[in-house]
Design a protein around this motif. Structure first.
Motif, short mmCIF file in Angstrom:
data_model
loop_
_atom_site.label_atom_id
_atom_site.label_comp_id
_atom_site.label_asym_id
_atom_site.label_seq_id
_atom_site.Cartn_x
_atom_site.Cartn_y
_atom_site.Cartn_z
N GLU A 295 46.79 30.91 52.28
CA GLU A 295 47.06 32.32 52.03
C GLU A 295 46.36 33.25 53.00
O GLU A 295 45.39 32.89 53.66
CB GLU A 295 46.76 32.68 50.57
N GLU A 296 46.90 34.44 53.03
CA GLU A 296 46.39 35.54 53.83
C GLU A 296 44.92 35.80 53.47
O GLU A 296 44.56 35.75 52.29
CB GLU A 296 47.25 36.75 53.42
N MET A 297 44.10 36.08 54.48
CA MET A 297 42.71 36.41 54.18
C MET A 297 42.59 37.89 53.83
O MET A 297 43.05 38.75 54.58
CB MET A 297 41.81 36.11 55.38
N GLU B 33 41.54 34.82 42.32
CA GLU B 33 41.60 33.66 41.43
C GLU B 33 41.48 34.14 39.98
O GLU B 33 40.99 35.24 39.72
CB GLU B 33 40.42 32.72 41.70
N GLU C 83 34.21 41.93 46.58
CA GLU C 83 34.71 41.11 45.47
C GLU C 83 34.07 41.52 44.16
O GLU C 83 32.85 41.74 44.12
CB GLU C 83 34.35 39.65 45.73
N LYS D 17 43.43 26.36 50.38
CA LYS D 17 42.91 26.05 49.03
C LYS D 17 43.53 24.78 48.47
O LYS D 17 44.76 24.61 48.51
CB LYS D 17 43.26 27.20 48.06
N ALA E 141 38.26 26.36 47.94
CA ALA E 141 38.89 27.45 48.72
C ALA E 141 38.10 27.59 50.01
O ALA E 141 36.91 27.92 49.97
CB ALA E 141 38.85 28.75 47.93
N ASN F 6 31.12 29.40 51.14
CA ASN F 6 31.24 29.93 49.78
C ASN F 6 30.66 28.94 48.77
O ASN F 6 30.73 27.74 48.96
CB ASN F 6 32.72 30.13 49.43
N LYS G 76 28.43 35.24 46.80
CA LYS G 76 29.26 34.05 47.07
C LYS G 76 28.64 33.06 48.06
O LYS G 76 28.68 31.86 47.86
CB LYS G 76 30.61 34.48 47.68
N ALA H 105 47.13 37.85 47.43
CA ALA H 105 47.39 37.60 48.85
C ALA H 105 48.75 36.92 49.04
O ALA H 105 49.19 36.14 48.19
CB ALA H 105 46.28 36.70 49.40
P1 AMP Z 1 38.99 30.69 44.72
O1 AMP Z 1 38.58 29.27 44.52
O2 AMP Z 1 40.42 30.92 44.94
O3 AMP Z 1 38.41 31.50 43.66
O4 AMP Z 1 38.20 31.25 45.96
C1 AMP Z 1 36.79 31.16 46.05
C2 AMP Z 1 36.28 32.23 46.94
O5 AMP Z 1 36.91 32.15 48.23
C3 AMP Z 1 36.58 33.65 46.47
O6 AMP Z 1 35.64 34.10 45.55
C4 AMP Z 1 36.53 34.41 47.78
O7 AMP Z 1 35.19 34.67 48.18
C5 AMP Z 1 37.13 33.45 48.77
N1 AMP Z 1 38.59 33.67 48.89
C6 AMP Z 1 39.57 33.08 48.18
N2 AMP Z 1 40.78 33.53 48.54
C7 AMP Z 1 40.57 34.43 49.50
C8 AMP Z 1 41.43 35.27 50.28
N3 AMP Z 1 42.76 35.22 50.15
N4 AMP Z 1 40.86 36.10 51.18
C9 AMP Z 1 39.51 36.14 51.35
N5 AMP Z 1 38.66 35.38 50.66
C10 AMP Z 1 39.16 34.54 49.74
#
Ligand code: AMP
Ligand code: GLY
Length: 342
Positions: A185-187, A283, A192, A143, A153, A224, A214, A118
């Motif tokens: 960051e961009e959604m 991630e 997944e 995040k 996040a 999440n 999730k 993203a």
């Molecule tokens: P992370 O800690 O970065 O792994 O994020 C945890 C969860 O947040 C991911 O498994 C996604 O479900 C959600 N997530 C993280 N980044 C994004 C994103 N840029 N867009 C949409 N969902 C996200």
């Protein structure tokens, strides 16, 4: 061989369960372990972060191989310390584990090596981050930079939610020093998937693609979590998509880490969003996924010890990861039933 598993969750139980089927394994130890693990392994109550005691324990019990479950000791450098003491251990060293330990490092790394992810900005200053959110009022993800037990996040639909998320991370310091920096960051939209590969610095051996649930509530509702359950194989992964993930994400990641002087050994876990523009990395984790491991290992035919040793010794190019042709992932109660039987 005498094998030690560090950790105390379902993931570590799955590891111990699989190790117990290996012809190489004479005895399994687990620190601290749990009640289920204690049926298969000798457990000792040592904190996963007490590296000094873990080294003493591994030396005293003449452990031939140690496997680390959770990310915190890996990010803190447990592999470096075990190696300094001449002990064999599976996992990335501290500088390689930063792929999971710092989201800022991870995002900058992906940008540098053109690994799809993203769009993002990073901030150390609360006011600047807040100003950015005011210009970007729609759906966005905030995040915390550091480790936050899978909760750092925050997926936000509007400015009210993103402002709250920023306050939680940077002002309230809900995740401690992990909130000194933020990534905004961009959604991304899509399904997944979790891809795990064993790495020896140069070669990758892929485990079965999987997916985890999730959100905390039914029907993908609620915040999440680190994962409420998982399944493998995943129906949304085609051969073609897997090939794209290998060539655009996994192989460039390994090459990039090598180029950075941080050769990656251990499990490389990529959490990916399958978007309309192709797979993008959400991630990296520097360890076996939890709960993905609980469904991927029961599907594996390969001897786990043989693969882990090849990863440590740099011989993964000689190894194949074989999955059962037919099989099913185990739900929690089946897993407990089978664990009782071993
Ligand atoms: P992370 O800690 O970065 O792994 O994020 C945890 C969860 O947040 C991911 O498994 C996604 O479900 C959600 N997530 C993280 N980044 C994004 C994103 N840029 N867009 C949409 N969902 C996200
Ligand atoms: N299930 C996601 C993780 O292991 O972080």
């Amino acid at each position: 061989m005498k094998v030690l598993v560090i950790g105390s969750g379902g993931r570590e139980h799955a590891l111990v369960w699989k190790l117990n089927q290996s012809s190489y394994v004479e005895k399994i130890y687990c620190t601290p372990g749990n009640a289920g693990i204690a049926k298969v392994a000798e457990c000792e109550s040592i904190s996963v972060m007490n590296t000094k005691r873990l080294i003493q324990y591994a030396s005293k019990n003449k452990i031939d191989l140690t496997i680390v479950g959770p990310e915190m000791p890996l990010v803190a450098g447990i592999v470096d310390e075990f190696e300094k003491n001449g002990l064999k251990i599976f996992g990335p060293r501290r500088r390689a584990a930063e792929l999971e330990g710092s989201k800022v490092f991870c995002k900058d790394f992906m940008k540098k090596y053109e690994i799809p992810s993203a769009q993002y900005r990073t901030f150390t200053d609360y006011d600047k981050a807040s100003e950015f959110l005011n210009y970007n009022k729609g759906p966005i993800v905030v995040k915390a930079d550091g480790l936050a037990a899978g909760k750092g996040a925050i997926v936000c639909q509007n400015l009210e939610q993103s402002s709250k998320a920023l306050d939680l991370i940077m002002k309230d310091r809900a995740f401690g020093s992990a909130g000194e920096k933020v990534v905004i960051e961009e959604m991304l939209q899509g399904s997944e998937v979790s891809i795990m590969a064993l790495c020896d610095g140069e070669n990758l051996v892929y485990m079965l693609p999987s997916q985890d649930h999730k959100r905390i509530f039914d029907n993908d509702q609620g915040p999440n979590t680190g994962g409420m359950g998982a399944y493998a194989p995943t129906p949304c992964m085609t051969e073609e998509m897997l090939k794209t993930i290998k060539t655009t994400v996994m192989e460039p990641t390994l090459k990039g880490m090598q180029a950075e002087g941080r050769p990656y050994k251990g499990v490389l876990y990529a959490g990916l969003m399958l978007t309309d523009d192709g797979p993008k990395v959400l991630e990296y984790n520097c360890r076996f996924g939890d709960p993905e491991t609980q469904v991927v290992l029961p599907m594996a035919e390969s001897d786990l010890v043989k693969v882990l040793m090849a990863s440590i010794d740099g011989n993964l190019n000689d190894i194949d990861w074989k999955n059962r042709k037919r099989g099913r992932s185990l739900c929690g109660s089946c897993f407990r039933r089978l664990s009782r039987a071993v």
